[in-house]
Structure formats: structure tokens, C-alpha cells
Design a protein around this motif. Sequence first.
Motif, short mmCIF file in Angstrom:
data_model
loop_
_atom_site.label_atom_id
_atom_site.label_comp_id
_atom_site.label_asym_id
_atom_site.label_seq_id
_atom_site.Cartn_x
_atom_site.Cartn_y
_atom_site.Cartn_z
N THR A 168 12.51 25.39 4.70
CA THR A 168 12.45 26.56 5.58
C THR A 168 13.69 27.00 5.45
N GLN A 169 14.09 26.00 6.75
CA GLN A 169 15.86 26.44 6.73
C GLN A 169 17.13 25.93 5.71
N VAL A 172 16.93 29.42 4.54
CA VAL A 172 17.74 30.39 5.48
C VAL A 172 18.72 30.09 5.24
N TYR A 176 21.59 33.04 3.14
CA TYR A 176 22.46 33.98 4.10
C TYR A 176 23.88 33.30 2.60
N ARG A 186 26.89 23.33 7.79
CA ARG A 186 26.13 24.03 8.93
C ARG A 186 23.98 24.01 7.97
N TRP A 273 18.70 20.48 21.61
CA TRP A 273 18.04 21.21 20.94
C TRP A 273 16.14 21.01 20.98
N MET A 275 15.24 18.33 19.13
CA MET A 275 14.67 17.83 17.89
C MET A 275 14.08 16.83 17.92
N PHE B 90 10.33 34.19 7.28
CA PHE B 90 9.64 33.28 7.28
C PHE B 90 8.17 33.17 7.99
N GLU B 92 7.00 30.23 9.19
CA GLU B 92 7.04 29.80 9.35
C GLU B 92 8.29 29.40 10.99
N ASP B 94 9.97 26.73 12.60
CA ASP B 94 10.94 26.68 11.97
C ASP B 94 12.02 27.12 11.21
N GLN B 95 12.16 28.89 11.49
CA GLN B 95 13.41 29.40 10.50
C GLN B 95 14.19 29.14 11.43
N LEU B 96 14.20 29.52 12.66
CA LEU B 96 15.70 29.80 13.54
C LEU B 96 15.68 27.76 13.70
N LEU B 97 17.17 27.84 13.34
CA LEU B 97 18.28 27.04 13.75
C LEU B 97 17.82 25.83 15.17
N PRO B 98 17.03 24.70 14.87
CA PRO B 98 16.80 24.16 15.98
C PRO B 98 18.73 24.05 16.85
N TRP B 99 19.17 23.47 16.10
CA TRP B 99 20.85 23.23 16.74
C TRP B 99 21.75 24.90 17.34
N ASN B 105 21.62 32.16 16.46
CA ASN B 105 20.64 31.96 15.03
C ASN B 105 21.15 33.22 14.26
N PHE B 108 24.37 33.56 13.08
CA PHE B 108 24.83 32.87 11.82
C PHE B 108 25.76 34.00 10.99
N PRO B 109 24.34 34.83 10.41
CA PRO B 109 24.54 36.08 9.15
C PRO B 109 25.92 36.20 8.94
N ARG B 111 28.21 35.59 11.04
CA ARG B 111 29.25 35.06 10.86
C ARG B 111 30.06 34.21 9.42
N TYR B 141 17.55 27.57 23.91
CA TYR B 141 17.16 27.25 22.71
C TYR B 141 15.65 27.45 22.01
N HIS B 143 13.12 25.79 20.12
CA HIS B 143 12.21 24.49 21.19
C HIS B 143 11.78 25.06 22.51
N ARG B 157 17.08 38.63 13.88
CA ARG B 157 18.48 38.09 12.81
C ARG B 157 18.19 38.76 11.17
#
Lengths: 277, 268
Positions: A168-169, A172, A176, A186, A273, A275, B90, B92, B94-99, B105, B108-109, B111, B141, B143, B157
Amino acid sequence: MSDLSLNPSTSAAAWKSLRNYAWNSPAVRKILVLALLALTWELAARFNAKPILFPSFVETMTALWQAITTENLLQASWVSMSVLLKGYAIALALALVLVSLAVASRFVRELLQTLISMFNPLPAIALLPVAMLWFGLGEKSLLVVLVHAVLWPFALAALTGFDSVPETQRLVGRNYGLRGPSYVARILIPAALPSILYGLKIAWAFAWRTLIAAELVFGVSSSNGGLGWFIFRNRNELFTDKVFAGLAMVIIIGLAVEGIVFRIIESVTVRRWGMQR
Amino acid sequence: MLAREPLPPAVIETDRLTLEYGTDAGVVRAVEDVSFRVGEGERLVLLGPSGCGKSSILKSVAGFVKPASGVIRVRGTEVKSPGPDRMVVFQEFDQLLPWKTVRQNVEFPLRIVGKLSRSEIRERTETALRKVSLERVIDSYPHTLSGGMKQRAAIARALVTDADVLLMDEPFAALDALTRTQLQTELLDLAQELGFTLLFVTHSIDEAILIGTKLHLLSPHPGRTITSLDTDDFGRGDIGSARLESMSREVHDLLFAPSARKDILEHV
């Protein structure tokens, strides 16, 4: 003010909360573990009573202090460190380029995977004779060996990390319109950061090991020898306590990097984060 | 038959789309000969049992999957690669970027496209997050968020870029029933307010009728068009109503009863 001393129940409570705090603090736990290990060492050495073979903790620390104050042990450590950092940085840059190319091209991936399986099991120190033959006695040979020690395990960890980035990531990022280097920088690198940090740690340990071993073999080369040379020289003169002091220095630097540098990096990134726990 | 009214310009249009993917056992056809068009402000729902290739169709409209044959056009231009003019939400979490924080988030698009100034990006991000009522957790964040909040952030987003088209691939499928209903109505409200064009994939019949202005029903293995239905007159007021229930049964029969399906096919 006097409440604390007068009221036994509050002081007991305060003591309990202090104990809880100490027990829950990782730093306190770590110090406790280190103290226990030192105590065991001291007792074992005293019981053994052969200081020429096995100096005690106190003897080693005294020798370490003397080496630092009178024999420039810190400078020797810095010599080792600076070579190590140079090799580490070169290897990381190389590995990142290789792994990024491997993401883009299946051919490079196959190449990298083959190289990793060929060279990762090959002890870096085994390359030293060849490196010395090619580059002579000097920093260049050390760097070659170091790069070899760091490159393959780190590339393996990074490649594994990139491969396990959730689909998914990736989508994403592509959604973009990210491609090529900006996609790697990135999306892939931050998403694979837990594996990359793991690779950095492994590679750091490998680099340390290799460097000290290489210096043991030919520390004479550079005008001012590094830590390995310090150990080798003192072993020849049977200053076992100084040999132990040199080893202790290696361990202390290793602990500091692992426990402070990497821990800080982890706590501001992957732990923050969510993770990694 | 040729003297039809001229069709309004399509935002998304697929023409005889066929999708295939390679496996170890050879090439598998996921979707065969599917054509549909989505007009401005319409919400087309692709509905069918698992294996009907509905997600594959959405992925090919997004540009992730290349068609084996047929064409996809978005506002008249053929889709060749992914791009931020078609924002995807999506399923899932985890489509959000965890960092990145929720704000980062959503930013992001914008930027990446890099057309707007810092303050514009900031303002737009905050507006989008207000629309999905996430201003409270703007600097958290991912999570630390619940599943529903994560999906809301993903929707924000997608909204933030003013994309031509939103593509949603079962965005509520992993949510609990209560959150799901809530997010469905929120999405409908947003659609009413912003009038975006939406391609939505789901396997839930009720969700399809509720969200869509048009349904496109697909049969499995490979995905073929069964029929299209108009469901524009169903809205949030119909949740739990008898009308929705009978419509839902009708769609169910179309999807699963072999006789009904044959009947339809003969009439096409």
C-alpha cells in the motif's frame, strides 16, 4: 519539610515510588547489569589469582586510567575511530546506491544478491593479505577491508527492508507520481528504516571487529597506531592489564555507540513512529 | 438506435477494458471487456463478489496496472501512469505513512506537486482535516489513531489536492460496523458539499446502493459486466428502509442467481 522523616508511611511510599522508577528506567537497569558483570569479573579474577593471565576489574580500570592519562589511549582510539568512520561512510553510500539500483532493475538485483551471498560469509580479515598486496601497508588497505566488512551485511539488511515495505505504501508513493531517486528517498528509505537501522548496527559491530583485527596484524604501518596496535604491543610485553584496558576501551566505545547513538536515533524515529516497539 | 442524446463529457471512461496478470501457472484474465463511463460529479460503484476484478479495474484507472487491451481515459486523456490527478484511498490502514504526522501525511501530495506556497499548503491541509473532523489529532502520528480516524485522514489526503477523480478501494471494509456506517454518511455529506467524481469499489451491496449514483455489477472469473443500475435516488435517509432492502435483494439476485443473470445477458 519534616513530614518525610516524621511520617514513616510517606517515606515508605516515597521509597516505593523511587524503587518503581528505578526498576522501570532502562538506564538504571543497564547500569545494574553492568555492575553485576563487573562484580562477577572482579570475584572470578580474585579467586583465580593469576593477574598476569587474568587481571581483575579494578586492575584493568586502573590500567585503563593510566593508559588514558599517560599513553594517549584516547588518541589511539581516535585514530581507529576516524579510519572506521571513513570506511563506514564509504560503504554505506556504496550500499545505498547499489540497493537503490537493485530496486529499479532486476538484473542489478540479481547481481547484488549474488555478490552478497558470495562475499557476506567471507571474513573481512581474510581479504587483508590481498589488500596489503594491492595497496601496501596503510590506511587504504584498512579501508578496503572495512568497506568489505560493512557493505554486504548492510546491503542485505537494506534490501530486505526495501522488499518488505508494504504494498500500500509503495502504491501511495506511486499515486503521487514519485519515481526513481525521490521514490527511494521519500518512500522506501523511511518505510524500511527499522531494517536499515538494524543493518547499521550490525555493520557497525562488523566494522569494529574487522578494524581491531586488522590493526593487530599491522598496526605498525601508520606512525601512530590505533587501538588494535595498542593491544598488540602490550601483549608482546606481557602487560596483560593494559591488554585488558585496550579491550575494555573497545567495549566501552561499542556500548556507547549502541546504547547512546543508535538508541537516540531509534527513539526519535522508528519508536516515535510506532514502527518498532 | 444511433440517434441518442449526446452524452455529457465523461470524467472517467473505460472502453472494452481487459486486464491480465501473470502467475506461475500462466496468464490469468482478471477482467474482460468492461466498459463504463463516469460523468462529472457521479459516483460509480464497482460491485461484485471477490474475484470479479473490481480492485484490478480501480488499480488500472489509477495507473498501477496496464490494461492488456482496451483504453482508460480520464478527462479525455489516456491513462498511462499513476498521478496525483487520481487520488486513491486504499482499504489498508497502513496507507498513512507512519513516519509522518497526520498533517504531514495530508500535506505530502501537495508538497510533491510543489505548486503551492507553504502557507497555502498549510491552510488547505487544515481545511481538509477539518472537513473530516480530524483537527484534534492533526499533529499525531498515525499509529496513535483508530482505524476510522486513519481512513478519515486518508480521505482528507485525497481531498486536499483537488484531484479530478477520487478512487476508493473498499475504504471501509476493515472497519467495525458502527464506524463504517458513520464514515459512509460522512462521505455522502462530503460528496454533496464538494461534488467530486468518485469511483468506488466494494463487495457490500448496501454500501454500494448508498454510496453510488450508479452501480456497475460484475461477475467473477473473469470480471465481466452484468449490468448497470441507477441508484441516484438512494441516500442516507434510506438506511434500514424497506425500499433499500428490496433494491438490495434485487441486486443480490442479479449478482448471484444464475437464471436472473442469464435473463439479463439475453436482453443485453
